[in-house]
Scaffold this motif. Structure first.
Motif, PDB file in Angstrom:
ATOM      1  N   LEU A  44      48.755  37.394  37.430  1.00 43.18           N
ATOM      2  CA  LEU A  44      47.871  37.121  38.358  1.00 43.18           C
ATOM      3  C   LEU A  44      46.981  38.489  38.514  1.00 43.18           C
ATOM      4  O   LEU A  44      45.938  38.583  38.235  1.00 43.18           O
ATOM      5  N   TYR A  45      47.764  39.557  38.560  1.00 45.70           N
ATOM      6  CA  TYR A  45      47.353  40.779  38.694  1.00 45.70           C
ATOM      7  C   TYR A  45      46.519  41.264  37.380  1.00 45.70           C
ATOM      8  O   TYR A  45      45.470  41.915  37.338  1.00 45.70           O
ATOM      9  N   LYS A  46      47.419  41.323  36.193  1.00 46.53           N
ATOM     10  CA  LYS A  46      46.805  41.640  34.998  1.00 46.53           C
ATOM     11  C   LYS A  46      45.492  40.704  34.660  1.00 46.53           C
ATOM     12  O   LYS A  46      44.347  41.167  34.150  1.00 46.53           O
ATOM     13  N   VAL A  47      45.368  39.446  35.080  1.00 44.02           N
ATOM     14  CA  VAL A  47      44.189  38.671  34.869  1.00 44.02           C
ATOM     15  C   VAL A  47      43.036  39.116  35.680  1.00 44.02           C
ATOM     16  O   VAL A  47      41.964  39.280  35.281  1.00 44.02           O
ATOM     17  N   VAL A  48      43.360  39.417  36.892  1.00 46.09           N
ATOM     18  CA  VAL A  48      42.160  39.670  38.115  1.00 46.09           C
ATOM     19  C   VAL A  48      41.520  41.063  37.491  1.00 46.09           C
ATOM     20  O   VAL A  48      40.401  41.572  37.676  1.00 46.09           O
ATOM     21  N   PRO A  51      38.965  43.636  32.176  1.00 46.71           N
ATOM     22  CA  PRO A  51      37.656  43.884  32.245  1.00 46.71           C
ATOM     23  C   PRO A  51      36.746  42.563  32.176  1.00 46.71           C
ATOM     24  O   PRO A  51      35.662  42.709  32.863  1.00 46.71           O
ATOM     25  N   ALA A  52      36.970  41.568  31.588  1.00 49.05           N
ATOM     26  CA  ALA A  52      36.249  40.345  31.491  1.00 49.05           C
ATOM     27  C   ALA A  52      36.006  39.870  32.891  1.00 49.05           C
ATOM     28  O   ALA A  52      35.032  39.286  33.480  1.00 49.05           O
ATOM     29  N   VAL A  53      37.183  39.533  33.648  1.00 46.56           N
ATOM     30  CA  VAL A  53      37.269  38.899  35.135  1.00 46.56           C
ATOM     31  C   VAL A  53      36.429  39.868  35.897  1.00 46.56           C
ATOM     32  O   VAL A  53      35.774  39.416  36.803  1.00 46.56           O
ATOM     33  N   ALA A  54      36.728  41.050  35.884  1.00 46.28           N
ATOM     34  CA  ALA A  54      35.908  42.141  36.788  1.00 46.28           C
ATOM     35  C   ALA A  54      34.589  42.237  36.593  1.00 46.28           C
ATOM     36  O   ALA A  54      33.893  41.862  37.869  1.00 46.28           O
TER      37      ALA A  54
END
Length: 69
Positions: A44-48, A51-54
């Motif tokens: 979850l940390y990696k996904v959040v 760059p795209a999610v940010a």
């Protein structure tokens, strides 16, 4: 009389043991649960923090702040 008391006591102990059953997880199950929770948290940390999610989160916040009331 002594035999009767022993028989009743033995029956009571058997009922208590049968009612108790499997009350919870053992240590190895707790360890596996913790490992799974940590793995999910890392994912979850990696996904959040990708760059795209940010970028998408920043766009949502900008739209929310620029909305007219």
């Amino acid at each position: 009389m002594c035999k009767t008391v022993r028989a009743r006591l033995r029956a009571l102990v058997c009922r208590v043991r049968a009612a108790r059953g499997d009350a919870g997880m053992v240590t190895s199950e707790y360890a596996m649960g913790i490992v799974a929770a940590v793995a999910f948290a890392v994912l979850l940390y990696k996904v959040v923090t990708s760059p795209a999610v940010a970028e998408q989160l920043q766009a949502i916040v900008k739209r929310a702040l620029s909305a007219r009331m």
